[in-house]
Design a protein around this motif. Sequence first.
Motif, mmCIF file in Angstrom:
data_model
loop_
_atom_site.group_PDB
_atom_site.id
_atom_site.type_symbol
_atom_site.label_atom_id
_atom_site.label_comp_id
_atom_site.label_asym_id
_atom_site.label_seq_id
_atom_site.Cartn_x
_atom_site.Cartn_y
_atom_site.Cartn_z
ATOM 1 N N GLY A 28 0.825 -1.197 0.000
ATOM 2 C CA GLY A 28 0.000 0.000 0.000
ATOM 3 C C GLY A 28 0.858 1.245 0.000
ATOM 4 N N GLY A 29 0.220 2.376 0.239
ATOM 5 C CA GLY A 29 0.909 3.656 0.220
ATOM 6 C C GLY A 29 0.999 4.273 1.587
ATOM 7 N N GLN A 30 2.075 5.015 1.813
ATOM 8 C CA GLN A 30 2.258 5.711 3.085
ATOM 9 C C GLN A 30 1.148 6.751 3.262
ATOM 10 O OE1 GLN A 30 5.539 8.628 3.947
ATOM 11 N NE2 GLN A 30 6.442 6.788 4.873
ATOM 12 N N PHE A 43 -5.818 14.558 6.361
ATOM 13 C CA PHE A 43 -5.101 13.405 5.841
ATOM 14 C C PHE A 43 -3.921 13.861 5.005
ATOM 15 C CE2 PHE A 43 -9.612 12.319 6.142
ATOM 16 C CZ PHE A 43 -9.557 11.219 6.957
ATOM 17 N N ALA A 44 -2.911 13.004 4.861
ATOM 18 C CA ALA A 44 -1.779 13.345 4.010
ATOM 19 C C ALA A 44 -1.174 12.091 3.389
ATOM 20 C CB ALA A 44 -0.717 14.099 4.790
ATOM 21 N N THR A 45 -0.719 12.267 2.169
ATOM 22 C CA THR A 45 0.069 11.277 1.437
ATOM 23 C C THR A 45 1.453 11.892 1.258
ATOM 24 O OG1 THR A 45 -0.417 12.155 -0.749
ATOM 25 C CG2 THR A 45 -2.027 10.597 0.176
ATOM 26 N N PRO A 46 2.399 11.176 0.697
ATOM 27 C CA PRO A 46 3.701 11.810 0.441
ATOM 28 C C PRO A 46 3.604 13.013 -0.506
ATOM 29 C CG PRO A 46 3.924 9.433 0.380
ATOM 30 C CD PRO A 46 2.448 9.726 0.464
ATOM 31 N N ASP A 47 2.508 13.120 -1.253
ATOM 32 C CA ASP A 47 2.379 14.187 -2.246
ATOM 33 C C ASP A 47 1.546 15.384 -1.810
ATOM 34 O OD1 ASP A 47 3.915 12.725 -4.084
ATOM 35 O OD2 ASP A 47 2.155 11.569 -4.688
ATOM 36 N N ALA A 55 -11.552 14.379 -0.793
ATOM 37 C CA ALA A 55 -10.494 15.057 -1.554
ATOM 38 C C ALA A 55 -9.213 14.223 -1.661
ATOM 39 C CB ALA A 55 -10.174 16.398 -0.902
ATOM 40 N N VAL A 56 -9.122 13.155 -0.891
ATOM 41 C CA VAL A 56 -7.941 12.294 -0.883
ATOM 42 C C VAL A 56 -7.867 11.553 -2.218
ATOM 43 C CG1 VAL A 56 -6.979 10.231 0.246
ATOM 44 C CG2 VAL A 56 -7.986 12.055 1.613
ATOM 45 N N PRO A 57 -6.661 11.360 -2.785
ATOM 46 C CA PRO A 57 -6.550 10.598 -4.033
ATOM 47 C C PRO A 57 -7.213 9.226 -3.914
ATOM 48 C CG PRO A 57 -4.455 11.627 -3.515
ATOM 49 C CD PRO A 57 -5.356 11.848 -2.325
ATOM 50 N N VAL A 58 -7.749 8.756 -5.003
ATOM 51 C CA VAL A 58 -8.543 7.518 -5.020
ATOM 52 C C VAL A 58 -7.808 6.349 -4.370
ATOM 53 C CG1 VAL A 58 -9.626 5.817 -6.538
ATOM 54 C CG2 VAL A 58 -9.877 8.241 -7.023
ATOM 55 N N ALA A 59 -6.514 6.218 -4.594
ATOM 56 C CA ALA A 59 -5.757 5.086 -4.043
ATOM 57 C C ALA A 59 -5.722 5.088 -2.513
ATOM 58 C CB ALA A 59 -4.330 5.095 -4.595
ATOM 59 N N PHE A 60 -6.036 6.219 -1.885
ATOM 60 C CA PHE A 60 -5.998 6.345 -0.426
ATOM 61 C C PHE A 60 -7.385 6.583 0.183
ATOM 62 C CE2 PHE A 60 -1.943 7.675 -2.142
ATOM 63 C CZ PHE A 60 -1.022 7.085 -1.307
ATOM 64 N N ARG A 61 -8.371 6.785 -0.650
ATOM 65 C CA ARG A 61 -9.685 7.226 -0.172
ATOM 66 C C ARG A 61 -10.370 6.199 0.722
ATOM 67 N NH1 ARG A 61 -12.668 9.728 -4.877
ATOM 68 N NH2 ARG A 61 -10.834 11.048 -4.745
ATOM 69 N N ARG A 62 -10.247 4.914 0.413
ATOM 70 C CA ARG A 62 -10.874 3.879 1.234
ATOM 71 C C ARG A 62 -10.344 3.965 2.670
ATOM 72 N NH1 ARG A 62 -8.681 -1.247 0.926
ATOM 73 N NH2 ARG A 62 -9.625 -2.566 2.470
ATOM 74 N N ALA A 92 -2.088 2.863 3.736
ATOM 75 C CA ALA A 92 -3.389 2.691 3.085
ATOM 76 C C ALA A 92 -3.223 1.465 2.194
ATOM 77 C CB ALA A 92 -3.747 3.927 2.271
ATOM 78 N N THR A 93 -3.818 0.371 2.603
ATOM 79 C CA THR A 93 -3.566 -0.893 1.908
ATOM 80 C C THR A 93 -4.222 -0.911 0.533
ATOM 81 O OG1 THR A 93 -5.491 -1.956 2.927
ATOM 82 C CG2 THR A 93 -3.387 -2.163 4.076
ATOM 83 N N ARG A 94 -3.549 -1.591 -0.369
ATOM 84 C CA ARG A 94 -4.097 -1.798 -1.716
ATOM 85 C C ARG A 94 -3.366 -2.966 -2.354
ATOM 86 N NH1 ARG A 94 -1.639 3.718 -2.573
ATOM 87 N NH2 ARG A 94 0.413 3.314 -3.431
ATOM 88 N N ASN A 95 -4.025 -3.587 -3.278
ATOM 89 C CA ASN A 95 -3.472 -4.750 -3.958
ATOM 90 C C ASN A 95 -2.404 -4.305 -4.949
ATOM 91 O OD1 ASN A 95 -2.903 -7.060 -5.398
ATOM 92 N ND2 ASN A 95 -5.025 -7.742 -5.471
ATOM 93 N N GLU A 96 -1.168 -4.686 -4.646
ATOM 94 C CA GLU A 96 -0.053 -4.405 -5.544
ATOM 95 C C GLU A 96 0.604 -5.713 -5.968
ATOM 96 O OE1 GLU A 96 2.410 -1.579 -3.442
ATOM 97 O OE2 GLU A 96 0.978 0.054 -3.804
ATOM 98 N N GLY A 97 -0.224 -6.745 -6.130
ATOM 99 C CA GLY A 97 0.260 -8.019 -6.646
ATOM 100 C C GLY A 97 0.523 -9.099 -5.617
ATOM 101 N N ILE A 98 0.416 -8.792 -4.338
ATOM 102 C CA ILE A 98 0.608 -9.804 -3.291
ATOM 103 C C ILE A 98 -0.744 -10.451 -3.007
ATOM 104 C CG2 ILE A 98 1.352 -10.213 -0.908
ATOM 105 C CD1 ILE A 98 3.631 -9.276 -2.683
ATOM 106 N N ASP A 99 -0.738 -11.757 -2.862
ATOM 107 C CA ASP A 99 -1.976 -12.502 -2.711
ATOM 108 C C ASP A 99 -2.422 -12.558 -1.246
ATOM 109 O OD1 ASP A 99 -4.160 -14.016 -3.435
ATOM 110 O OD2 ASP A 99 -3.072 -15.909 -3.386
ATOM 111 N N TYR A 100 -2.867 -11.407 -0.699
ATOM 112 C CA TYR A 100 -3.451 -11.365 0.636
ATOM 113 C C TYR A 100 -4.931 -11.700 0.538
ATOM 114 C CZ TYR A 100 0.609 -8.649 2.272
ATOM 115 O OH TYR A 100 1.862 -8.226 2.592
#
Length: 152
Positions: A28-30, A43-47, A55-62, A92-100
Amino acid sequence: MKQCPETSTLADTGEFSGHVWVQELPTGGQFRFTVAPSGFVTFATPDGSFDAAAAVPVAFRRAAHKIEAQLDRDALQAATDAPDEITFCGIATRNEGIDYDWEAVPAFVGVDVWSGRSGTFLSPDAATGVFDRLGCQHSRRSRKNSRRHTPI
């Protein structure tokens, strides 16, 4: 809002002394957040930082929506008179190819807590206790003493 610490690799640590904490973190992303005395969450992301979950980017919104829904603001107010001096860091967890088992993986996994009062990140045990009290998932599965209430 304090930046989250970078995770050291074993190659960067040199010789071990004292306690060694080993964590398996999901992909996931920091992601980090802070809470104003009013209960308003930033909320904050590295960006960048964001004043609303929408308003949070979609990859972090959940993760942002889950934090807003689960955060125990009363417990935070009871723990400190300056909640805006605390930064909660995690993934912020997201599927990046690991089979969780993605049905079971939480949207946000808390890793570190910055305390402005002490000017340092809390120890892993103390951070775990804080995330537990606030109703947030954290990266430590075993809890040595989660009933101990560390001041933040």
